[in-house]
Write a protein that holds these residues in place. Structure first.
Motif, PDB file in Angstrom:
ATOM      1  N   LEU A  57       0.553  -1.877   4.258  1.00  0.00           N
ATOM      2  CA  LEU A  57      -0.851  -2.168   4.543  1.00  0.00           C
ATOM      3  C   LEU A  57      -1.778  -1.186   3.833  1.00  0.00           C
ATOM      4  O   LEU A  57      -2.829  -1.572   3.311  1.00  0.00           O
ATOM      5  N   LYS A  58      -1.403   0.085   3.783  1.00  0.00           N
ATOM      6  CA  LYS A  58      -2.200   1.081   3.062  1.00  0.00           C
ATOM      7  C   LYS A  58      -2.212   0.786   1.563  1.00  0.00           C
ATOM      8  O   LYS A  58      -3.244   0.930   0.898  1.00  0.00           O
ATOM      9  N   GLN A  59      -1.077   0.362   1.020  1.00  0.00           N
ATOM     10  CA  GLN A  59      -1.003   0.042  -0.403  1.00  0.00           C
ATOM     11  C   GLN A  59      -1.874  -1.168  -0.731  1.00  0.00           C
ATOM     12  O   GLN A  59      -2.555  -1.196  -1.758  1.00  0.00           O
ATOM     13  N   LYS A  60      -1.882  -2.177   0.139  1.00  0.00           N
ATOM     14  CA  LYS A  60      -2.732  -3.346  -0.066  1.00  0.00           C
ATOM     15  C   LYS A  60      -4.204  -2.979   0.044  1.00  0.00           C
ATOM     16  O   LYS A  60      -5.048  -3.497  -0.699  1.00  0.00           O
ATOM     17  N   LEU A 143       3.630   4.552  -8.952  1.00  0.00           N
ATOM     18  CA  LEU A 143       3.011   5.862  -9.160  1.00  0.00           C
ATOM     19  C   LEU A 143       1.642   5.950  -8.503  1.00  0.00           C
ATOM     20  O   LEU A 143       1.310   6.943  -7.865  1.00  0.00           O
ATOM     21  N   ALA A 144       0.823   4.920  -8.682  1.00  0.00           N
ATOM     22  CA  ALA A 144      -0.533   4.954  -8.105  1.00  0.00           C
ATOM     23  C   ALA A 144      -0.530   4.580  -6.625  1.00  0.00           C
ATOM     24  O   ALA A 144      -1.452   4.910  -5.896  1.00  0.00           O
ATOM     25  N   GLY A 145       0.494   3.846  -6.186  1.00  0.00           N
ATOM     26  CA  GLY A 145       0.617   3.534  -4.765  1.00  0.00           C
ATOM     27  C   GLY A 145      -0.124   2.300  -4.306  1.00  0.00           C
ATOM     28  O   GLY A 145      -0.403   2.175  -3.124  1.00  0.00           O
ATOM     29  N   TRP A 146      -0.467   1.383  -5.183  1.00  0.00           N
ATOM     30  CA  TRP A 146      -1.107   0.150  -4.727  1.00  0.00           C
ATOM     31  C   TRP A 146      -0.125  -1.010  -4.828  1.00  0.00           C
ATOM     32  O   TRP A 146       0.879  -0.948  -5.505  1.00  0.00           O
ATOM     33  N   ARG A 147      -0.494  -2.098  -4.136  1.00  0.00           N
ATOM     34  CA  ARG A 147       0.400  -3.262  -4.036  1.00  0.00           C
ATOM     35  C   ARG A 147      -0.442  -4.507  -3.810  1.00  0.00           C
ATOM     36  O   ARG A 147      -1.426  -4.481  -3.075  1.00  0.00           O
ATOM     37  N   MET A 148      -0.036  -5.600  -4.458  1.00  0.00           N
ATOM     38  CA  MET A 148      -0.669  -6.909  -4.243  1.00  0.00           C
ATOM     39  C   MET A 148       0.434  -7.925  -4.012  1.00  0.00           C
ATOM     40  O   MET A 148       1.528  -7.782  -4.544  1.00  0.00           O
ATOM     41  N   ASP A 149       0.129  -8.950  -3.247  1.00  0.00           N
ATOM     42  CA  ASP A 149       1.106 -10.016  -3.077  1.00  0.00           C
ATOM     43  C   ASP A 149       0.396 -11.352  -2.976  1.00  0.00           C
ATOM     44  O   ASP A 149      -0.795 -11.433  -2.687  1.00  0.00           O
ATOM     45  N   PHE A 163      -5.284 -12.051  -6.136  1.00  0.00           N
ATOM     46  CA  PHE A 163      -6.370 -11.153  -5.817  1.00  0.00           C
ATOM     47  C   PHE A 163      -5.913 -10.156  -4.757  1.00  0.00           C
ATOM     48  O   PHE A 163      -5.209 -10.530  -3.829  1.00  0.00           O
ATOM     49  N   ALA A 164      -6.336  -8.928  -4.904  1.00  0.00           N
ATOM     50  CA  ALA A 164      -6.029  -7.916  -3.875  1.00  0.00           C
ATOM     51  C   ALA A 164      -6.953  -8.146  -2.704  1.00  0.00           C
ATOM     52  O   ALA A 164      -8.165  -8.175  -2.850  1.00  0.00           O
ATOM     53  N   ARG A 165      -6.355  -8.320  -1.539  1.00  0.00           N
ATOM     54  CA  ARG A 165      -7.120  -8.551  -0.315  1.00  0.00           C
ATOM     55  C   ARG A 165      -6.691  -7.527   0.726  1.00  0.00           C
ATOM     56  O   ARG A 165      -5.491  -7.307   0.903  1.00  0.00           O
ATOM     57  N   PRO A 166      -7.629  -6.943   1.433  1.00  0.00           N
ATOM     58  CA  PRO A 166      -7.230  -6.038   2.511  1.00  0.00           C
ATOM     59  C   PRO A 166      -6.613  -6.816   3.660  1.00  0.00           C
ATOM     60  O   PRO A 166      -6.994  -7.950   3.917  1.00  0.00           O
ATOM     61  N   GLN A 167      -5.683  -6.210   4.328  1.00  0.00           N
ATOM     62  CA  GLN A 167      -5.001  -6.890   5.437  1.00  0.00           C
ATOM     63  C   GLN A 167      -5.552  -6.428   6.755  1.00  0.00           C
ATOM     64  O   GLN A 167      -5.792  -5.344   7.032  1.00  0.00           O
TER      65      GLN A 167
END
Length: 167
Positions: A57-60, A143-149, A163-167
């Motif tokens: 969730l933090k990565q998203k 490395l940067a710690g982000w994630r999209m799904d 698109f990156a969406r917050p959860q």
């Protein structure tokens, strides 16, 4: 009048025995399918996966704050996958991204692809042809710690924009 022909020469005993015989054969076929196929629906390490939910969730959230967008498509006649990432300045683009194609029901068909950057395009080889159907797609920068799904319907033979969406 009595009929003196043996029972096996009559039609009705065979008709009555056909139903249970078919059920027995179908039972053996079902048992064989259950033994040779791996459904992969239950993760072996479910406790560890459950603990990682907050991290995901933090990565998203980080990806949403960066306003990331990824255009994903199949290239080279189904031999590779290419991705165009937007939302980051060109000098901040990572050298590698990790792409996971996750089948919703067959864990054995999942693929992890290392995408390498050339200019603004990320590209990596498919280890196996994903075929058609709906696949869950996970794009990560370790490395940067982000994630999209997102979800990709490969049957449509078109790419998908995630698109990156917050959860």
């Amino acid at each position: 009048m009595s009929d003196s022909t043996p029972w096996y020469k009559h039609r009705w005993p065979w008709i009555l025995m056909a139903g249970p015989s078919i059920v027995i054969v179908a039972g053996f076929i079902t048992a064989w399918l259950a033994i040779v196929s791996n459904d992969g629906l239950v993760d072996d390490n479910y406790y560890k996966v459950g603990l990682s939910v907050n991290q995901q969730l933090k990565q998203k959230q980080l990806a949403a704050e960066l306003n990331l967008k990824a255009a994903l498509s199949v290239a080279d006649n189904g031999q590779s996958v290419q991705l165009i990432l937007s939302g980051l300045p060109k000098e901040a683009l990572p050298d590698n991204l990790q792409l996971r194609l996750v089948h919703p029901t067959r864990k054995g068909e999942d693929q992890t692809i290392n995408l390498i950057r050339t200019g603004t395009l990320f590209k990596g080889p498919l280890t196996a042809n994903p075929g058609t159907g709906r696949w869950n797609v996970v794009i990560e920068d370790p490395l940067a710690g982000w994630r999209m799904d997102g979800v990709w319907n490969i049957k449509s033979k078109e790419g998908v924009t995630i698109f990156a969406r917050p959860q």
